[in-house]
Scaffold this motif. Structure first.
Motif, PDB file in Angstrom:
ATOM      1  N   VAL B 121     -16.311   2.931  -4.317  1.00 39.61           N
ATOM      2  CA  VAL B 121     -15.484   2.763  -5.514  1.00 39.61           C
ATOM      3  C   VAL B 121     -14.054   3.216  -5.259  1.00 39.61           C
ATOM      4  O   VAL B 121     -13.096   2.526  -5.618  1.00 39.61           O
ATOM      5  N   VAL B 122     -13.916   4.389  -4.617  1.00 43.06           N
ATOM      6  CA  VAL B 122     -12.568   4.908  -4.363  1.00 43.06           C
ATOM      7  C   VAL B 122     -11.776   3.922  -3.507  1.00 43.06           C
ATOM      8  O   VAL B 122     -10.642   3.551  -3.841  1.00 43.06           O
ATOM      9  N   LEU B 124     -12.314   0.832  -3.060  1.00 49.15           N
ATOM     10  CA  LEU B 124     -12.095  -0.408  -3.812  1.00 49.15           C
ATOM     11  C   LEU B 124     -10.844  -0.280  -4.676  1.00 49.15           C
ATOM     12  O   LEU B 124      -9.996  -1.175  -4.719  1.00 49.15           O
ATOM     13  N   ALA B 125     -10.721   0.877  -5.353  1.00 46.86           N
ATOM     14  CA  ALA B 125      -9.533   1.096  -6.176  1.00 46.86           C
ATOM     15  C   ALA B 125      -8.289   1.192  -5.292  1.00 46.86           C
ATOM     16  O   ALA B 125      -7.239   0.630  -5.620  1.00 46.86           O
ATOM     17  N   MET B 126      -8.422   1.871  -4.144  1.00 50.92           N
ATOM     18  CA  MET B 126      -7.265   2.035  -3.264  1.00 50.92           C
ATOM     19  C   MET B 126      -6.849   0.704  -2.624  1.00 50.92           C
ATOM     20  O   MET B 126      -5.698   0.524  -2.246  1.00 50.92           O
ATOM     21  N   TYR B 128      -6.510  -2.026  -4.180  1.00 54.03           N
ATOM     22  CA  TYR B 128      -5.461  -2.551  -5.059  1.00 54.03           C
ATOM     23  C   TYR B 128      -4.168  -1.774  -4.874  1.00 54.03           C
ATOM     24  O   TYR B 128      -3.083  -2.340  -4.855  1.00 54.03           O
ATOM     25  N   VAL B 129      -4.312  -0.438  -4.767  1.00 48.40           N
ATOM     26  CA  VAL B 129      -3.112   0.397  -4.674  1.00 48.40           C
ATOM     27  C   VAL B 129      -2.306   0.036  -3.423  1.00 48.40           C
ATOM     28  O   VAL B 129      -1.108  -0.235  -3.498  1.00 48.40           O
ATOM     29  N   GLU B 131      -2.487  -2.639  -1.616  1.00 49.72           N
ATOM     30  CA  GLU B 131      -1.993  -4.011  -1.729  1.00 49.72           C
ATOM     31  C   GLU B 131      -0.689  -4.026  -2.524  1.00 49.72           C
ATOM     32  O   GLU B 131       0.284  -4.694  -2.148  1.00 49.72           O
ATOM     33  N   GLY B 132      -0.700  -3.252  -3.625  1.00 55.38           N
ATOM     34  CA  GLY B 132       0.503  -3.157  -4.443  1.00 55.38           C
ATOM     35  C   GLY B 132       1.655  -2.546  -3.684  1.00 55.38           C
ATOM     36  O   GLY B 132       2.799  -3.016  -3.764  1.00 55.38           O
ATOM     37  N   VAL B 133       1.376  -1.487  -2.912  1.00 54.92           N
ATOM     38  CA  VAL B 133       2.432  -0.835  -2.132  1.00 54.92           C
ATOM     39  C   VAL B 133       3.047  -1.839  -1.158  1.00 54.92           C
ATOM     40  O   VAL B 133       4.271  -1.946  -1.032  1.00 54.92           O
ATOM     41  N   LEU B 135       3.185  -5.020  -1.415  1.00 58.05           N
ATOM     42  CA  LEU B 135       4.002  -5.998  -2.148  1.00 58.05           C
ATOM     43  C   LEU B 135       5.331  -5.403  -2.589  1.00 58.05           C
ATOM     44  O   LEU B 135       6.339  -6.108  -2.682  1.00 58.05           O
ATOM     45  N   LEU B 136       5.319  -4.085  -2.895  1.00 57.89           N
ATOM     46  CA  LEU B 136       6.565  -3.441  -3.312  1.00 57.89           C
ATOM     47  C   LEU B 136       7.528  -3.331  -2.133  1.00 57.89           C
ATOM     48  O   LEU B 136       8.742  -3.460  -2.290  1.00 57.89           O
TER      49      LEU B 136
END
Lengths: 328, 316
Positions: B121-122, B124-126, B128-129, B131-133, B135-136
């Motif tokens: 779960v952790v 999995l959440a990371m 997204y994190v 991936e977002g980083v 993209l930023l």
């Protein structure tokens, strides 16, 4: 005085924890209402009948796909092939409609999904492969098969039947028609989980497989039925989702895979098995959908949105696990 | 000798499959030689690092779904830092990227230890994190790679049939893995993967070991992202198909999901096998989509056989 407050505080926390453990759905409802409240605060007037209908409409496919995750997670497994199964169903159905007609196309579309479920079940039940690996593998194979299949039907084109479009996007008295499919299914799943022997077996296998085997359960039968059922639900989800999106593609449902796992986890289903239920998962799917709207409204760059999404999933799960652990 | 074979049976089996595959490749394409080896090795590089990253955490009894996203972060960071950079700056960029990898992995591990949320779960959440980083840092593919650093993985090394990229892989993995495996930390990683409670009672600092294992995973992921940028020449913020590929290579390589068993050599041979199969099928001008089917089938069948054998073994 200080000593007294120090004693009282853990006690209240403990009470909250016990209350939450007894009623695991209440904090989720509170969180959902909170998110809706924030949304209304940010953009007054956005929360109306139409918005609620839309939210439910987009949450339903997610909740249905999360049903596959919830049921397999109860036994300590996971179904990572669910999204591919859904995509295949949708794509095969849509491309078969011009050739064989709608009813037969729906049947043909559901077949590969069930077949994938059976293969998953065979691998997990008979060969004792870890469900994560097994479903990942079948998902990979199925994606390849779908791409090969696509080249044979590229000429015939694809049609989304009116009935499915009606079910996916239409609304009656302000409520989305997909509830017609979803509500009976959800009631059936919750009833099956709580009241039937099959549901109890899922919890039993998830809590302690050896113990249930010694008590006379034949795990392979349960696993085979479970993964086949998961495939079937995924297939139906795909049919509904293509009715909503109206454009069948080779990666139609794939973006819903990880959110479906997240929905089940946020809903309080333990990934190690034995604990949780579908009620929480439905709330989890609603929470994720509202969260998606909220993040879209924030007008942040895409990257920041994804970061927030990940962090919120993590925070919610952490708090939830802490709260339910405390009463033990 | 026989003990050596039973101990390394799986790896030896993989190695013989690899040799057979090379012979097969030679039969399909008689002119397959140095340049073929070079392109194979270069295509394998990011996959091999992703697999090494995954192998470390799986041995420690965990899993990291965010490997591909971390690779994306490392890749775009490298591309942005190296864009128009001089020699000195390039070295700094490489060090920064590797440190970022370590940090990302350590954050994953620390979150798992601190929140007590299951690792799936952790991460999995990371996923997204990170991936977002990525993209930023870089919104669209861009940036650049320093040419002399790119030369590090292109072309042969000393003898014509030994690709530089393969040497690079072996050196990097050996530099990280061999000291690690021989150290106390390496033993602890195997211990917590094998039985966490027993390890705890034997005095292993479980939490710290887990964080260290994830940090090493992050380091390998950073190397993967770096080589990806080096081989394509620009940074790509959208994660590639490395998650699935690394999990299948790790399992094929004889690392048991659940932890405690396996090493890093098997998974790396497995990843080369998977890439070589893909190349052979391309050489035979098979539809690339059929290749995906073949890859998935190999993985599932091998894992099924492995499962049945392990199950039989336990029953005896």
């Amino acid at each position: 005085m200080t000593a007294e407050t120090q004693v009282r505080e853990p006690l209240t926390l403990k009470r909250v924890g016990r209350f939450v453990a007894d009623n695991p759905l209440i904090p989720l409802v509170v969180l959902l209402l909170l998110l809706v409240g924030v949304l209304e605060f940010m953009r007054p007037g956005i929360v109306n009948e139409r918005w609620i209908g839309n939210t439910i409409k987009f949450a339903i496919p997610l909740a249905m796909l999360a049903a596959c995750q919830t049921m397999t997670m109860l036994t300590g497994g996971i179904d990572l092939s669910a999204a591919v199964a859904a995509t295949i169903s949708a794509f095969v159905m849509a491309t078969q409609v011009p050739i064989v007609g709608v009813p037969l196309a729906i049947c043909i579309g559901l077949l590969p999904a069930i077949l994938m479920g059976l293969v998953n079940g065979f691998g997990v039940a008979v060969c004792r492969v870890h469900p994560l690996i097994m479903t990942l593998g079948t998902g990979l194979i199925a994606t390849g098969c779908l791409q090969v299949y696509q080249r044979f039907v590229i000429a015939s084109g694809s049609v989304v039947p009116d009935g499915l479009a009606w079910l996916g996007t239409g609304r009656t008295w302000g409520l989305p028609n997909s509830l017609l499919l979803f509500v009976p299914m959800a009631v059936l799943i919750i009833w099956a989980q709580r009241r039937t022997g099959f549901g109890r077996l899922l919890y039993a296998l998830g809590s302690n497989e050896t113990a249930s085997r010694i008590s006379g359960v034949r795990p392979w039968q349960v696993f085979l039925a479970l993964y086949a059922l998961s495939g079937l639900i995924a297939g139906v989800t795909g049919l509904l989702y293509v009715g909503l999106i109206k454009a069948p593609s080779l990666s139609l449902v794939n973006p819903l895979l990880l959110p479906s796992v997240a929905a089940a986890v946020i809903g309080g289903t333990s990934i190690f098995g034995g604990r949780g239920g579908y009620g929480g998962t439905i709330l989890g799917a609603l929470i994720l959908t509202v969260l998606g709207t909220l993040l879209t409204l924030l007008q942040m760059p895409e990257g920041a949105r994804r970061i927030l999404f990940g962090l919120i999933i993590l925070t919610v799960t952490t708090i939830y696990i802490r709260l339910t652990e405390q009463s033990r | 000798m026989s003990r050596l074979i039973t101990k390394h049976g799986w790896t030896a089996g993989l190695l013989s499959i690899l040799v057979l595959l090379f012979i097969l490749t030679r039969m399909i394409q008689p002119e397959f030689g140095a340049s073929g080896l070079d392109s194979l090795s270069r295509a394998t590089l990011p996959f091999a690092f992703a697999t090494a990253a995954m192998a470390v955490v799986v041995i420690a009894g965990g899993i990291d779904l965010s490997v591909a996203s971390m690779m994306a972060v490392a890749g775009v960071t490298a591309a942005v830092l190296m864009d128009g950079a001089g020699d000195g700056m390039t070295v700094v960029a490489v060090i920064v990227v590797l440190l970022i990898g370590l940090a990302m992995g350590a954050i994953n591990g620390a979150l798992i230890v601190l929140t007590r949320v299951p690792d799936i779960v952790v991460t999995l959440a990371m996923l997204y994190v990170w991936e977002g980083v990525a993209l930023l840092i870089l919104n669209a593919p861009g940036g650049a790679a320093t040419p002399w650093l790119r030369q590090l993985i292109v072309g042969p090394f000393l003898v014509p049939w030994l690709p530089k990229s393969f040497v690079f892989l072996v050196v990097c993995v050996a530099l990280i893995w061999v000291p690690l495996k021989r150290s106390k930390l390496g033993l602890s990683i195997y211990a917590i993967g094998s039985d966490e409670l027993a390890a705890y009672r034997s005095g292993v600092a479980v939490g710290r070991t887990r964080i260290a294992a994830y940090a090493v995973c992050g380091l390998f992921a950073a190397l993967g992202g770096l080589t990806l940028t080096l081989s394509t020449g620009n940074g790509e913020p959208i994660p590639g198909p490395y998650l699935m590929a690394s999990v299948s290579a790790v399992v094929l390589g004889g690392v048991v999901l659940g932890g405690g068993k396996g090493a890093i050599l098997g998974p790396i041979i497995a990843v080369i096998i998977l890439r070589l199969v893909r190349m052979d099928l391309t050489l035979m001008s098979v539809d690339p989509n059929v290749t995906t089917i073949v890859e998935g089938t190999i993985m599932v069948v091998v894992v099924m056989f492995g499962g049945v054998i392990a199950y039989r073994g336990r029953q005896k």
